[in-house]
Write a protein that holds these residues in place. Structure first.
Motif, PDB file in Angstrom:
ATOM      1  N   VAL A  37      38.237 -40.810  67.956  1.00 16.60           N
ATOM      2  CA  VAL A  37      38.050 -40.426  66.559  1.00 16.60           C
ATOM      3  C   VAL A  37      37.275 -39.123  66.487  1.00 16.60           C
ATOM      4  O   VAL A  37      36.561 -38.749  67.423  1.00 16.60           O
ATOM      5  CB  VAL A  37      37.327 -41.534  65.753  1.00 16.60           C
ATOM      6  CG1 VAL A  37      38.125 -42.826  65.754  1.00 16.60           C
ATOM      7  CG2 VAL A  37      35.918 -41.780  66.314  1.00 16.60           C
ATOM      8  N   ASN A  38      37.411 -38.429  65.360  1.00 15.35           N
ATOM      9  CA  ASN A  38      36.659 -37.195  65.158  1.00 15.35           C
ATOM     10  C   ASN A  38      35.310 -37.489  64.512  1.00 15.35           C
ATOM     11  O   ASN A  38      34.926 -38.660  64.345  1.00 15.35           O
ATOM     12  CB  ASN A  38      37.469 -36.191  64.333  1.00 15.35           C
ATOM     13  CG  ASN A  38      37.785 -36.710  62.931  1.00 15.35           C
ATOM     14  OD1 ASN A  38      37.147 -37.636  62.421  1.00 15.35           O
ATOM     15  ND2 ASN A  38      38.780 -36.099  62.291  1.00 15.35           N
ATOM     16  N   ALA A  39      34.599 -36.443  64.145  1.00 14.33           N
ATOM     17  CA  ALA A  39      33.248 -36.615  63.598  1.00 14.33           C
ATOM     18  C   ALA A  39      33.238 -37.410  62.301  1.00 14.33           C
ATOM     19  O   ALA A  39      32.220 -38.016  61.944  1.00 14.33           O
ATOM     20  CB  ALA A  39      32.601 -35.247  63.386  1.00 14.33           C
ATOM     21  N   ASN A  40      34.388 -37.448  61.603  1.00 12.66           N
ATOM     22  CA  ASN A  40      34.479 -38.203  60.363  1.00 12.66           C
ATOM     23  C   ASN A  40      34.969 -39.630  60.570  1.00 12.66           C
ATOM     24  O   ASN A  40      35.125 -40.382  59.611  1.00 12.66           O
ATOM     25  CB  ASN A  40      35.426 -37.488  59.391  1.00 12.66           C
ATOM     26  CG  ASN A  40      34.924 -36.132  58.978  1.00 12.66           C
ATOM     27  OD1 ASN A  40      33.717 -35.945  58.796  1.00 12.66           O
ATOM     28  ND2 ASN A  40      35.825 -35.171  58.838  1.00 12.66           N
ATOM     29  N   GLY A  41      35.217 -39.994  61.826  1.00  9.41           N
ATOM     30  CA  GLY A  41      35.687 -41.342  62.117  1.00  9.41           C
ATOM     31  C   GLY A  41      37.180 -41.521  61.991  1.00  9.41           C
ATOM     32  O   GLY A  41      37.687 -42.643  62.075  1.00  9.41           O
ATOM     33  N   THR A  42      37.920 -40.417  61.813  1.00 11.82           N
ATOM     34  CA  THR A  42      39.379 -40.487  61.703  1.00 11.82           C
ATOM     35  C   THR A  42      40.013 -40.464  63.090  1.00 11.82           C
ATOM     36  O   THR A  42      39.629 -39.661  63.946  1.00 11.82           O
ATOM     37  CB  THR A  42      39.915 -39.297  60.884  1.00 11.82           C
ATOM     38  OG1 THR A  42      39.298 -39.298  59.590  1.00 11.82           O
ATOM     39  CG2 THR A  42      41.432 -39.380  60.733  1.00 11.82           C
ATOM     40  N   GLN A  43      40.999 -41.325  63.316  1.00 14.57           N
ATOM     41  CA  GLN A  43      41.631 -41.384  64.629  1.00 14.57           C
ATOM     42  C   GLN A  43      42.321 -40.060  64.968  1.00 14.57           C
ATOM     43  O   GLN A  43      42.951 -39.429  64.126  1.00 14.57           O
ATOM     44  CB  GLN A  43      42.663 -42.514  64.699  1.00 14.57           C
ATOM     45  CG  GLN A  43      43.324 -42.632  66.082  1.00 14.57           C
ATOM     46  CD  GLN A  43      44.325 -43.767  66.179  1.00 14.57           C
ATOM     47  OE1 GLN A  43      44.670 -44.391  65.165  1.00 14.57           O
ATOM     48  NE2 GLN A  43      44.792 -44.061  67.376  1.00 14.57           N
ATOM     49  N   VAL A  44      42.181 -39.664  66.237  1.00 10.51           N
ATOM     50  CA  VAL A  44      42.840 -38.478  66.765  1.00 10.51           C
ATOM     51  C   VAL A  44      43.702 -38.909  67.953  1.00 10.51           C
ATOM     52  O   VAL A  44      43.191 -39.466  68.923  1.00 10.51           O
ATOM     53  CB  VAL A  44      41.834 -37.411  67.218  1.00 10.51           C
ATOM     54  CG1 VAL A  44      42.559 -36.226  67.841  1.00 10.51           C
ATOM     55  CG2 VAL A  44      40.959 -36.961  66.050  1.00 10.51           C
ATOM     56  N   VAL A  45      45.001 -38.698  67.856  1.00 14.25           N
ATOM     57  CA  VAL A  45      45.911 -38.945  68.985  1.00 14.25           C
ATOM     58  C   VAL A  45      46.261 -37.585  69.576  1.00 14.25           C
ATOM     59  O   VAL A  45      46.723 -36.688  68.864  1.00 14.25           O
ATOM     60  CB  VAL A  45      47.179 -39.689  68.537  1.00 14.25           C
ATOM     61  CG1 VAL A  45      48.116 -39.906  69.728  1.00 14.25           C
ATOM     62  CG2 VAL A  45      46.819 -41.024  67.898  1.00 14.25           C
TER      63      VAL A  45
END
Length: 598
Positions: free
Chosen positions: A263-271
């Motif tokens: 996840v990124n700094a905002n907690g959003t998943q990154v694939v």
């Protein structure tokens, strides 16, 4: 991945392999060779079997200029007595007609000075007995007299730099001088915000061919190109062009692990979707500079034209990073580190996460599946050596801590079980390191490398590759081949991901295996397929694999964005650095672009 023309390491598809006795044969073959007193053209080729797994084997050639004149090319031929059949070759153009094999030099390794040598290799299949050829002939090409004009040479003709960074260019002489020669280096035109130092270099008759570093510095404000000229009396001057660019405002995501997701700094998943960019693991230790091909903005723009590319994996060599004595100083230590820092900065400024992987390490190993007999970091080893890998990761972590858009892939492709003799003991070596059966050096286990990184305060995500060249993640519930989930090191930051490699010739190459081995791991921790590909220059394997990985939310990076691979020696995505795809690459490009559309 064992496909690059200059990467002498072996990846074997079978689940086990026995290393047979190495066969050695060296025969000189210069037609019409003259006595050594004259300027003669001559070469020899040493043939050996690096590894043999019963139905196939890896043959290695060492071609040496044993004449008194430089040669511009070479051709090696031999004839097998059995049914040995060529599968793929590297570091040359390989062909076979009946039982006769012919190898001619590649564009980059044909020119050899007297006593100079180069290596090439190929994979063959066979049945029955693998008998070595009775004779091997090497025929040189090129003039028997030295070229009439000596020249100053530069390691690059052009490069691109971000504002506020430095880069290194190697300068050398093409011919031996009778006395010391001073080469002057100066900006001859263009952007005054670019400077080069030192202003002069001294070459002796002994070190004329050893590249000396010139450091180019870009200021924090200028943009545009400058041309630098390196000149010396009696030598044709060399020029190289440097272009200073402004960093992109598209910053790469700062990653950490949350459950089984990146996840990124905002907690959003990154694939992560991207490519492997090979070169920085081998060029430096082979005396060929630091990068193999361009590492500028144009080359990154070409990558991004394929679709949502947000990750590039950069293989590293510990001997070059640690400035070990056998590496050319122009390509080692601070010069190597600054080059990697600059490339990472350029990737990050383009919104791309950099995955730094320890690819080649020290350590003498001649057991099953050995890639070479050298103790130097010139091929893949079964596990990293503690003496150099721990300082390497400590330094890398100190260099990039605070930038979580950099992921540390702790070791490329472990194959400890082949050395120790069993899967269970291999996994123990994988985790704990130390003294491992079949390995002559002290091993850096995964736990010790995790400890080294975390001791610096670095919180970067760490990738850990499984066994059998990162293709085996173990089987849930098995005692002989335990799941990697039961062996993961302790990490105080809880930022571990598992690295998995998948090729059509691997053992785990079916969806049933992916479902039984990989899916359970991906349900618990992030999985990154750090290398995927196939060696037939097609996309029939990677297409369904990428589709399955998408369905599991697993990141993946196909091997490899290198134009000189071009399918002739394994999975090569491109034929040139503008991004023209191979047939295999076209399948990858189409799939990535479909992700952008979706």
């Amino acid at each position: 991945m064992r496909v690059h023309p200059r990467k002498l390491r072996k990846k074997i598809a079978a689940t086990s392999a026995a290393l047979l006795a190495t066969l050695g044969l060296a025969v000189a073959g210069a037609a019409g060779a003259s006595p050594a007193r004259a300027a003669t053209a001559s070469c020899s080729a040493a043939y050996s079997v690096q590894s043999d797994w019963g139905s196939g084997f890896t043959a290695s050639l060492t071609v040496t200029n044993n004449g008194s004149a430089a040669i511009t090319g070479w051709t090696v031929t031999w004839t097998y007595a059995g049914n040995q059949t060529l599968s793929s070759g590297w570091s040359g153009t390989w062909s076979q007609s009946g039982k006769a094999v012919t190898v001619t030099n590649a564009s980059w390794n044909g020119a050899l000075s007297p006593a100079g040598s180069t290596q090439a290799g190929a994979n063959f299949t066979y049945s029955g007995t693998n008998t070595a050829p009775a004779s091997v002939t090497c025929t040189p090409a090129g003039s028997t007299t030295p070229p009439p004009t000596a020249a100053v040479t530069a390691s690059v003709s052009s490069l691109q730099m971000l504002q506020g960074t430095t880069a290194t260019v190697g300068i050398s002489l093409s011919q031996q001088p009778p006395a010391n020669v001073t080469v002057s280096v100066a900006r001859s035109s263009g952007n005054t915000g670019l400077t080069a130092a030192p202003a002069s270099l001294t070459f002796t008759p002994a070190n004329y061919a050893t590249a000396q570093p010139v450091t180019v510095t870009a200021d924090a404000a200028s943009t545009g190109a400058a041309t630098f000229t390196s000149s010396a009396t009696g030598y044709t001057a060399a020029t190289f062009t440097v272009t200073e660019v402004t960093p992109s405002t598209s910053a790469a995501p700062q990653l950490h692990v949350s459950g089984n997701k990146l996840v990124n700094a905002n907690g959003t998943q990154v694939v992560l979707h991207g490519v492997d960019r090979s070169g920085t693991e081998y060029a430096c230790v082979q005396g060929n500079g630091i990068f193999d091909g361009p590492n500028d903005q144009a080359s990154i723009t070409a990558m991004k034209s394929w679709g949502p590319v947000n990750a590039v994996r950069v293989p590293l060599n510990e001997a070059c990073w640690n400035a070990e004595s056998y590496v050319n100083s122009a390509d080692a230590g601070t010069n190597y580190i600054n080059a990697i820092k600059s490339y990472v900065s350029l990737l990050n400024s383009n919104g791309i996460v950099a995955l730094l992987d320890l690819h080649w390490t020290d350590g003498a190993y001649t057991g099953p599946s050995a890639g070479c007999s050298s103790a130097q970091a010139t091929c893949q080893k079964p596990m990293p050596d503690a003496a150099q890998a721990i300082p390497f990761w400590t330094s890398v972590a100190n260099t990039f801590k605070g930038n979580n858009a950099v992921v540390f892939d702790l070791f490329n492709e472990p194959y400890a079980s082949r050395a120790t003799g069993s899967t269970a003991s291999g996994w123990t070596c994988w985790k704990n390191g130390g003294t491992c059966a079949g390995i002559s050096y002290q091993v850096a286990g995964m736990q010790s490398m995790v400890n080294a990184v975390r001791s610096t305060g670095a919180a970067n995500v760490l990738m850990l590759g499984g066994e059998e060249y990162s293709n085996d993640l173990g089987t849930p519930g098995s005692t002989s081949d335990p799941s990697i989930l039961t062996l993961l090191p302790t990490d105080p930051d809880h930022d571990l991901a598992v690295s998995w490699h998948s090729y059509n010739f691997n053992t785990c190459s079916s969806q049933s295996c992916w479902t039984s081995q990989v899916a359970p791991v991906a349900a618990s921790v992030p999985v990154v397929a750090g290398e995927i590909g196939e060696n037939d220059c097609a996309d029939s394997y990677v297409d369904p694999l990428m589709t399955w990985l998408d369905s599991q939310g697993i990141s993946y990076l196909p091997w490899a964005w290198n134009a000189d691979f071009a399918c002739s020696s394994g999975p090569g995505l491109i034929t040139d650095y503008t991004g023209t795809p191979t047939a295999y690459g076209a399948g990858v490009e189409t799939h990535l672009q479909s992700l952008a559309g979706g």
